[in-house]
Design a protein around this motif. Structure first.
Motif, PDB file in Angstrom:
ATOM      1  N   SER A 123       0.840  -1.195   0.000  1.00 30.32           N
ATOM      2  CA  SER A 123       0.000   0.000   0.000  1.00 30.32           C
ATOM      3  C   SER A 123       0.877   1.248   0.000  1.00 30.32           C
ATOM      4  O   SER A 123       2.100   1.174   0.198  1.00 30.32           O
ATOM      5  CB  SER A 123      -0.892   0.002   1.239  1.00 30.32           C
ATOM      6  N   ILE A 173      -4.221  -0.252  -5.236  1.00 27.73           N
ATOM      7  CA  ILE A 173      -3.139   0.250  -4.390  1.00 27.73           C
ATOM      8  C   ILE A 173      -3.043   1.768  -4.477  1.00 27.73           C
ATOM      9  O   ILE A 173      -2.982   2.467  -3.467  1.00 27.73           O
ATOM     10  CB  ILE A 173      -1.800  -0.401  -4.795  1.00 27.73           C
ATOM     11  N   GLU A 226      -6.401   3.379  -2.871  1.00 32.84           N
ATOM     12  CA  GLU A 226      -6.860   2.357  -1.931  1.00 32.84           C
ATOM     13  C   GLU A 226      -8.233   2.655  -1.338  1.00 32.84           C
ATOM     14  O   GLU A 226      -9.042   1.744  -1.120  1.00 32.84           O
ATOM     15  CB  GLU A 226      -5.827   2.213  -0.812  1.00 32.84           C
TER      16      GLU A 226
END
Length: 397
Positions: free
Chosen positions: A39, A133, A136
């Motif tokens: 992330s 990602i 997110e």
């Protein structure tokens, strides 16, 4: 983040090419691990501070050691978890494994990146993989919108031109890749793995481009499953799928099948399967001229710029040929380190073993030339995704 220090943390992403190399290795070795998705928070607070670069895959060991680069990860884990070994113990098979690892990491990347970024039919699928990602906290549909606004997305999308992927070469890239699929399928019709009945390092390297991009992505995935289903099945097997019967029934109970001794391990006698010859021929015809040209340019660069310690990832452009087409691609410095590993291994062998390797390579164009290449002027050490002038090379300045 997990607190169980008996488990490795594997910072990786399913669509990532090099994550696809390490994941099946961890599964095959039965190494306990948890996947940590990279992330934005993980990249900013773990990868950049601890690795120096926002790059995956990375493993964090139970002792909190960070290891980056797939080759370094496998070398480290082989020492910590030696059984079952994936490095062939005999010289010719080990050399072929090293060569095919280089082919997978640096050359099969070309069709992998071409199919991912040039096939508009599956753009939404590719975008949602990245958007999970990059964005997110957005809704799933919003995650795939306006990704060109993000630098990291543009970097990967635009990187294909540096690899020599352009309107002149795409036809030859697809032709070569589809021929490779047929060659590999013929091999898999005879053996389950590259060197026989046990995976070697190169098998896991093949999983990088072949699984993460060319199996998972919709357009090349359809092509692989329709044209080369044995290659698609190999990808599934390498990622722990059970596809063939595994048990017999004895007295009404399922009993795991026994495997005859001649269907275990690497092929005996340091044998290289004849069915691998077309794949090796492709490597020496297409990739090796690029590698030898890279040696020449990097050697000259290091001579002309003695004050440069960390080499740029790219130092210019050179010509390359694919099939009937000649085009331009960037000169990458990292493959020098991988070629150096192969050369160093060859030079560590006895004179008799070297002669045996020489005879084996005689069948390939520029085969011996690759191992005899003078790397003394371009010795490098690896650091993250870059290389730096080796300490031995600095001493000569």
């Amino acid at each position: 983040m997990a607190t169980d220090k008996k488990v490795y943390q594997f910072i990786a992403h399913e669509p990532s090419m090099f994550s696809g190399k390490i994941r099946p290795y961890l599964q095959y070795k039965n190494i306990p691990y948890e996947t940590v998705i990279p992330s934005v928070e993980v990249r900013q607070e773990i990868l950049i501070p601890r690795v120096g670069w926002s790059v995956i895959p990375v493993i964090i060991t139970p002792g909190d050691k960070v290891v980056q680069d797939t080759t370094a990860i496998i070398e480290y884990l082989e020492k910590e978890h030696p059984h079952p070994a994936v490095v062939p113990p005999t010289p010719r098979q080990n050399l072929v494994s090293l060569l095919l690892e280089l082919f997978a990491d640096e050359w099969l990347m070309i069709p992998a990146m071409h199919y991912r970024w040039n096939k508009l039919e599956h753009k939404k699928y590719i975008d949602v993989q990245s958007g999970r990602i990059i964005k997110e906290h957005a809704s799933p549909l919003e995650q795939m919108e306006n990704l060109d606004d993000f630098k990291n997305y543009r970097f990967f999308k635009n990187s294909i031109r540096y690899m020599g992927v352009n309107k002149d070469t795409t036809g030859e890239i697809e032709r070569s890749y589809q021929e490779f699929l047929e060659d590999f399928q013929q091999h898999l019709n005879r053996y389950p793995y590259l060197l026989g009945y046990q995976p070697c390092v190169a098998d896991f390297a093949f999983c990088g481009p072949l699984y993460a991009h060319l199996y998972r992505d919709p357009v090349p995935g359809y092509l692989m499953k329709c044209q080369a289903p044995l290659v698609a099945s190999y990808m599934e097997r390498m990622n722990s799928a059970l596809l063939s019967p595994t048990h017999d029934v004895v007295n009404g109970k399922a009993v795991k099948k026994s495997v005859s001794p001649d269907k275990q391990g690497f092929l005996p006698g340091d044998e290289i399967p004849e069915t691998l010859q077309p794949i090796l021929q492709r490597m020496f015809t297409e990739q090796v001229p690029v590698l030898l040209d890279t040696v020449k340019y990097v050697t000259q660069y290091m001579k002309d710029k003695p004050d440069v310690d960390v080499l740029p990832r790219v130092i210019g452009w050179h010509n390359f040929k694919l099939g009937s087409v000649t085009s331009r691609r960037s000169i990458y410095t990292y493959p020098i380190w991988m070629l150096q590993r192969i050369s160093d291994y060859y030079r560590s062998l006895s004179s008799g073993q070297q002669r045996m390797i020489d005879r084996f390579l005689d069948r390939y164009p520029r085969g011996q030339e690759l191992l005899q290449a003078d790397l003394s002027g371009c010795r490098v050490d690896r650091m993250d995704v870059r290389v730096r002038r080796a300490e031995s090379a600095k001493a000569k300045l």
